[in-house]
Scaffold this active site. Structure first.
Site, PDB file in Angstrom:
ATOM      1  N   TYR A 144       0.839  -1.208   0.000  1.00 17.59           N
ATOM      2  CA  TYR A 144       0.000   0.000   0.000  1.00 17.59           C
ATOM      3  C   TYR A 144       0.874   1.258   0.000  1.00 17.59           C
ATOM      4  O   TYR A 144       0.702   2.152  -0.822  1.00 17.59           O
ATOM      5  CB  TYR A 144      -0.953   0.008   1.206  1.00 17.59           C
ATOM      6  CG  TYR A 144      -1.739   1.288   1.290  1.00 17.59           C
ATOM      7  CD1 TYR A 144      -2.680   1.614   0.313  1.00 17.59           C
ATOM      8  CD2 TYR A 144      -1.516   2.209   2.317  1.00 17.59           C
ATOM      9  CE1 TYR A 144      -3.381   2.811   0.357  1.00 17.59           C
ATOM     10  CE2 TYR A 144      -2.218   3.413   2.370  1.00 17.59           C
ATOM     11  CZ  TYR A 144      -3.148   3.702   1.390  1.00 17.59           C
ATOM     12  OH  TYR A 144      -3.829   4.891   1.436  1.00 17.59           O
ATOM     13  N   GLU A 181     -14.505   4.255   4.428  1.00 16.50           N
ATOM     14  CA  GLU A 181     -14.464   2.787   4.454  1.00 16.50           C
ATOM     15  C   GLU A 181     -13.030   2.261   4.461  1.00 16.50           C
ATOM     16  O   GLU A 181     -12.808   1.056   4.394  1.00 16.50           O
ATOM     17  CB  GLU A 181     -15.192   2.247   3.214  1.00 16.50           C
ATOM     18  CG  GLU A 181     -16.665   2.587   3.201  1.00 16.50           C
ATOM     19  CD  GLU A 181     -17.335   2.167   1.914  1.00 16.50           C
ATOM     20  OE1 GLU A 181     -16.627   1.950   0.906  1.00 16.50           O
ATOM     21  OE2 GLU A 181     -18.569   2.068   1.913  1.00 16.50           O
TER      22      GLU A 181
HETATM   23  C1  8X3 Z   1      -3.908   6.044   4.790  1.00 13.03           C
HETATM   24  C2  8X3 Z   1      -3.216   6.971   5.697  1.00 13.03           C
HETATM   25  O1  8X3 Z   1      -1.999   7.183   7.910  1.00 13.03           O
HETATM   26  O2  8X3 Z   1      -3.904   5.662   7.812  1.00 13.03           O
HETATM   27  O3  8X3 Z   1      -3.737   6.442   3.481  1.00 13.03           O
HETATM   28  O4  8X3 Z   1      -1.820   5.067   6.698  1.00 13.03           O
HETATM   29  S1  8X3 Z   1      -2.705   6.186   7.100  1.00 13.03           S
END
Ligand code: 8X3
Length: 245
Positions: A144, A181
């Site tokens: 991610y 979500e």
């Molecule tokens: C998600 C941001 O800080 O929850 O894109 O990983 S975080």
């Protein structure tokens, strides 16, 4: 002004679509869930907003959406997401592949589909919704975070190609955003786990991110914001981890 927002069926995308609509723009909302898009249209009242269901992870989806909508002034690449928070050695290969498809490939191909028209018209704005996870590593962030790092560098490299064409490109990188979500999807529908992520802290709201999109979109065409990193006041950075014997 005509703006296309991907992932407009919920959370940040829905807030961005509504905000740009409130700013007086003509909005094209896309996402996979038709019912959610109809609800969005009903919520804002129908005029100046159109919705197209599109699964941008499918091949040809970008070209076909671009043909359907015709020219746009602003492309907001918001659709994306995280699947899983397992360490790399235990993560699911299909989750990884899916994350690369929606956070990397779909963003690149949709942008590629709209760019020639924008360059030909000498104006346009691409706003990518990246993430602080693209800059700062954290355990379980693996693909991610790497995909969002792609979004950051893709945006900067687009800037390199587009300088002088009248087409602008911005990467907005939010940290923790509640009321979306995101965590429920990351934890495959485990709402208890998802809620625990934001427990006892005050996360950003989708409207906070939409506010920044609105700000970037309203700037004079001579101004290009390259990257915006934003976090809740309650979020910060961790120290380096050291494994000790
Ligand atoms: C998600 C941001 O800080 O929850 O894109 O990983 S975080």
């Amino acid at each position: 002004m005509k703006a296309l927002v991907t992932g407009a069926t919920s959370g940040i995308g829905s807030a961005i679509a509504k905000r740009l609509w409130q700013d007086g723009m003509e909005v094209i909302a896309t996402g996979r869930r038709e019912k959610r898009l109809s609800e969005l249209i009903a919520e804002v009242g129908g005029s100046r907003i159109t919705a197209y269901t599109a699964d941008l992870s499918l091949p040809e989806a970008a070209e076909s959406l671009c043909e359907t909508t015709g020219p746009i002034d602003i492309l907001v690449n918001n659709a994306g997401g995280a699947f899983g928070l397992e360490p790399a050695q235990r993560a699911s290969a299909s989750d990884w592949s899916e994350m690369i498809k929606i956070n990397v490939e779909a963003v690149a191909l949709l942008t590629r589909a709209y760019l020639p028209g924008m360059v030909e018209r000498g104006s346009g704005l691409v706003i990518n919704i990246g993430s602080v996870a693209g800059e700062f590593p954290y355990p379980g962030g693996n693909v991610y975070g790497a995909a969002k790092a792609f979004v950051r560098q893709f945006s900067l490299n687009l800037k390199a190609d587009l300088a002088g064409t009248g087409v602008r490109i911005t990467d907005i990188e939010p940290g923790m955003v509640g009321g979306t979500e995101f965590s429920a999807v990351r934890f495959k529908g485990d709402l208890e786990k998802a809620a625990a992520v934001y427990q006892g802290m005050n996360p950003l709201t989708p409207e906070d991110v939409a506010e920044v999109v609105s700000f970037v979109a309203a700037l004079p065409s001579r101004v290009n914001i390259n990257t915006i990193s934003m976090m809740p006041s309650d979020q910060g950075f961790g120290p380096f981890f050291v494994s000790r014997q």
